[in-house]
Each structure stands twice: as C-alpha cells, then as structure tokens.
Design a protein around this motif. Structure first.
Motif, PDB file in Angstrom:
ATOM      1  N   SER A  38       0.822  -1.206   0.000  1.00 12.66           N
ATOM      2  CA  SER A  38       0.000   0.000   0.000  1.00 12.66           C
ATOM      3  C   SER A  38       0.860   1.262   0.000  1.00 12.66           C
ATOM      4  CB  SER A  38      -0.906   0.010   1.243  1.00 12.66           C
ATOM      5  OG  SER A  38      -1.588  -1.209   1.405  1.00 12.66           O
ATOM      6  N   ALA A  39       2.033   1.175   0.630  1.00 13.72           N
ATOM      7  CA  ALA A  39       2.922   2.333   0.708  1.00 13.72           C
ATOM      8  C   ALA A  39       4.357   1.862   0.863  1.00 13.72           C
ATOM      9  CB  ALA A  39       2.531   3.234   1.875  1.00 13.72           C
ATOM     10  N   MET A  59       5.290   0.684  -8.700  1.00 20.02           N
ATOM     11  CA  MET A  59       4.455   1.883  -8.795  1.00 20.02           C
ATOM     12  C   MET A  59       3.638   1.873 -10.082  1.00 20.02           C
ATOM     13  SD  MET A  59       5.107   3.806  -6.053  1.00 20.02           S
ATOM     14  CE  MET A  59       4.623   5.469  -6.488  1.00 20.02           C
ATOM     15  N   SER A  63      -1.704   1.224  -9.094  1.00 18.68           N
ATOM     16  CA  SER A  63      -2.084   2.648  -9.137  1.00 18.68           C
ATOM     17  C   SER A  63      -2.440   3.219  -7.768  1.00 18.68           C
ATOM     18  CB  SER A  63      -3.267   2.850 -10.096  1.00 18.68           C
ATOM     19  OG  SER A  63      -4.404   2.131  -9.637  1.00 18.68           O
ATOM     20  N   GLU A  64      -2.526   2.355  -6.747  1.00 15.40           N
ATOM     21  CA  GLU A  64      -2.835   2.813  -5.394  1.00 15.40           C
ATOM     22  C   GLU A  64      -1.581   2.979  -4.531  1.00 15.40           C
ATOM     23  OE1 GLU A  64      -5.966   3.623  -4.590  1.00 15.40           O
ATOM     24  OE2 GLU A  64      -6.475   3.101  -6.659  1.00 15.40           O
ATOM     25  N   VAL A  66       1.684   4.336  -2.918  1.00 14.46           N
ATOM     26  CA  VAL A  66       2.248   5.662  -2.642  1.00 14.46           C
ATOM     27  C   VAL A  66       3.628   5.484  -2.031  1.00 14.46           C
ATOM     28  CG1 VAL A  66       1.954   7.817  -1.365  1.00 14.46           C
ATOM     29  CG2 VAL A  66      -0.049   6.636  -2.291  1.00 14.46           C
ATOM     30  N   HIS A  68       7.028   7.475  -0.125  1.00 19.06           N
ATOM     31  CA  HIS A  68       7.526   8.634   0.614  1.00 19.06           C
ATOM     32  C   HIS A  68       9.043   8.514   0.729  1.00 19.06           C
ATOM     33  CE1 HIS A  68       3.437   9.737   2.122  1.00 19.06           C
ATOM     34  NE2 HIS A  68       3.246   8.437   1.964  1.00 19.06           N
ATOM     35  N   ARG A  78      10.346  10.336  -9.602  1.00 17.53           N
ATOM     36  CA  ARG A  78       9.333  10.945 -10.480  1.00 17.53           C
ATOM     37  C   ARG A  78       9.818  10.956 -11.919  1.00 17.53           C
ATOM     38  NH1 ARG A  78       9.385  15.080  -6.383  1.00 17.53           N
ATOM     39  NH2 ARG A  78       7.802  14.587  -4.801  1.00 17.53           N
ATOM     40  N   ALA A  84       3.641   7.799 -12.175  1.00 17.91           N
ATOM     41  CA  ALA A  84       3.357   7.724 -10.737  1.00 17.91           C
ATOM     42  C   ALA A  84       3.816   8.971  -9.994  1.00 17.91           C
ATOM     43  CB  ALA A  84       4.034   6.495 -10.146  1.00 17.91           C
ATOM     44  N   ASP A  86       2.567  11.795  -9.141  1.00 16.68           N
ATOM     45  CA  ASP A  86       1.713  12.390  -8.119  1.00 16.68           C
ATOM     46  C   ASP A  86       1.596  11.516  -6.875  1.00 16.68           C
ATOM     47  OD1 ASP A  86       0.290  10.423  -9.492  1.00 16.68           O
ATOM     48  OD2 ASP A  86      -1.640  11.407  -9.174  1.00 16.68           O
ATOM     49  N   ARG A  87       2.124  10.278  -6.940  1.00 15.00           N
ATOM     50  CA  ARG A  87       2.085   9.379  -5.794  1.00 15.00           C
ATOM     51  C   ARG A  87       3.443   9.239  -5.116  1.00 15.00           C
ATOM     52  NH1 ARG A  87       1.232   4.460  -7.749  1.00 15.00           N
ATOM     53  NH2 ARG A  87       1.048   4.959  -9.970  1.00 15.00           N
ATOM     54  N   LYS A  89       5.937  11.215  -2.770  1.00 15.45           N
ATOM     55  CA  LYS A  89       5.860  12.338  -1.835  1.00 15.45           C
ATOM     56  C   LYS A  89       7.215  12.640  -1.204  1.00 15.45           C
ATOM     57  CE  LYS A  89       1.374  11.910  -2.425  1.00 15.45           C
ATOM     58  NZ  LYS A  89       0.592  12.870  -3.258  1.00 15.45           N
TER      59      LYS A  89
END
Length: 218
Positions: A38-39, A59, A63-64, A66, A68, A78, A84, A86-87, A89
């Motif tokens: 999930s992350a 990624m 599509s879910e 994220v 960091h 990026r 991806a 925008d996901r 951070k």
C-alpha cells in the motif's frame, strides 16, 4: 502489526489489510516484499536501500501505491516513473504523516559518515505507529518517544560494533531485530549480534535475529 524481515535493510509491515514496505533494496527480495504493498518508505538513495527499477515497476503496476522519500530521492523517482509522479511524496525531517493507515514520524536528516571523501546524502529515519523504528543508515536516536521495536543496523561501512551497541543502549527499546546484515558472513554476524544481545539485555533490550522471510507479531 506483523513485521517480516527481508535480506539486508528491507522490512514489510502489515496491519488491517494494509502493507507498508521500508527500504526495498537490491539485496532484498523486492518482488515478495512489494507484493500488494500500500505504501513504501525510503530512508535514502543508496541502492542497498532502494532498488529503483523494482520500485518503479511496482508503482507502475499498482495505481494505489504511494511512496515517501527524501526530496532528492523523490525527484529522481518521479523522473524514472512519470506515470506515478503524483504518488511520490517528499519527506522532511521532524514531520508527521500517514501512510496507508500507519502513523509515521520522521527523525534525522543525514546519512552517517562513511569517509570525508564520500559525500553525505540525506537520510530519514521512520518511526511507525509509535512502535517500529527504522533508522536507515544512521544512529539517530528518536527524541521524545519510547521506541518499542528497534531495527538495528548491525554492520555497515560507516559503523563499528561499539557504535552499534551504544545505539541500542541509547534507544532502549524492549525489542530489537537486526537489519543491514548482508555484508557479513555467518560467523561475523553471530559475533556482532552476540555483543549486541549481551550488552543490550543489561539495558532492557531483548535482541533477536530474524532470518530473511521470517515474521513476528508486534
């Protein structure tokens, strides 16, 4: 919360159907670690903590998902996987955020010194749900919290055994498990872990070795 250790510095945390992965690097079983994630949290840019190809593929395929990471790492990811962007951070030191239902606090800002001629990069340590602390490549001690489960960088080009022991003593978590162990053979790992376990116990820390793929409930 379920913690699964993978080779070297990668761990997978599972809670309430959510999966959080920290530092899936090139020494780790990234496909298994990132399955249904999930992350993702990345402490710093070095390849033993970030397999950028595997992360980009994950990624792209989820599509879910994220991620960091410190700003420089996030910027490169990026570029590598624009779909991806925008996901991905940016993470700042001394901040709080949520990732896939896990509460995250950050500590520290720099990788430990390897050598004066080797550039220092950004490094963020992550405390998950006020329980599990992954310091990345640093001995940053979280301030103002009582860590319950410490992930100990047991061996690295930037450390010595005395510093590892001092880190464990300083954090004084009730439980500790090794990370950053892929550069040691079986004999060296046993030697280093023996010192940490023996001294850590005097200060209230129960140290236990986890094999790759082994899980514990926290």
């Amino acid at each position: 919360m379920k913690l699964t250790k993978y080779t070297h510095a990668c761990v997978r945390l599972e809670k309430d159907g959510h999966v959080l992965v920290i530092d899936p690097g090139i020494f780790s079983e990234t496909d298994a670690a990132l399955a249904d994630a999930s992350a993702i949290l990345i402490t710093h840019e070095h390849a033993d903590h970030l397999d950028s190809d595997a992360v980009a593929a994950a990624m792209r395929g989820n599509s879910e998902l994220v991620l960091h990471a410190p700003a420089g790492v996030a910027k490169e990811l990026r570029k590598k996987e624009p779909t991806a962007a925008d996901r991905v951070k940016d993470v700042e030191p001394d901040s709080d955020f949520s990732a896939a239902g896990f509460a995250i606090r950050t500590f520290g800002s720099q990788h430990a010194l390897i050598h004066p001629l080797v550039p220092i990069v950004a490094n963020i340590g992550f405390l998950v749900d006020e329980n599990v602390y992954h310091p990345g490549d640093s001995f940053t001690v979280p301030d103002g919290v009582q860590v319950q489960t410490l992930l100990v960088p047991i061996h690295a080009p930037w450390s010595k055994t005395a510093e590892v022991i001092d880190f464990v003593i300083s954090v004084r978590a009730p439980k500790a498990f090794q990370i950053h162990d892929a550069l040691l053979n079986e004999q060296g790992l046993s030697f280093s872990e023996g010192h940490v376990a023996k001294v850590g116990a005097k200060y209230g820390t129960e140290f236990r070795h986890l094999a790759p793929g082994e899980s514990v409930q926290l």
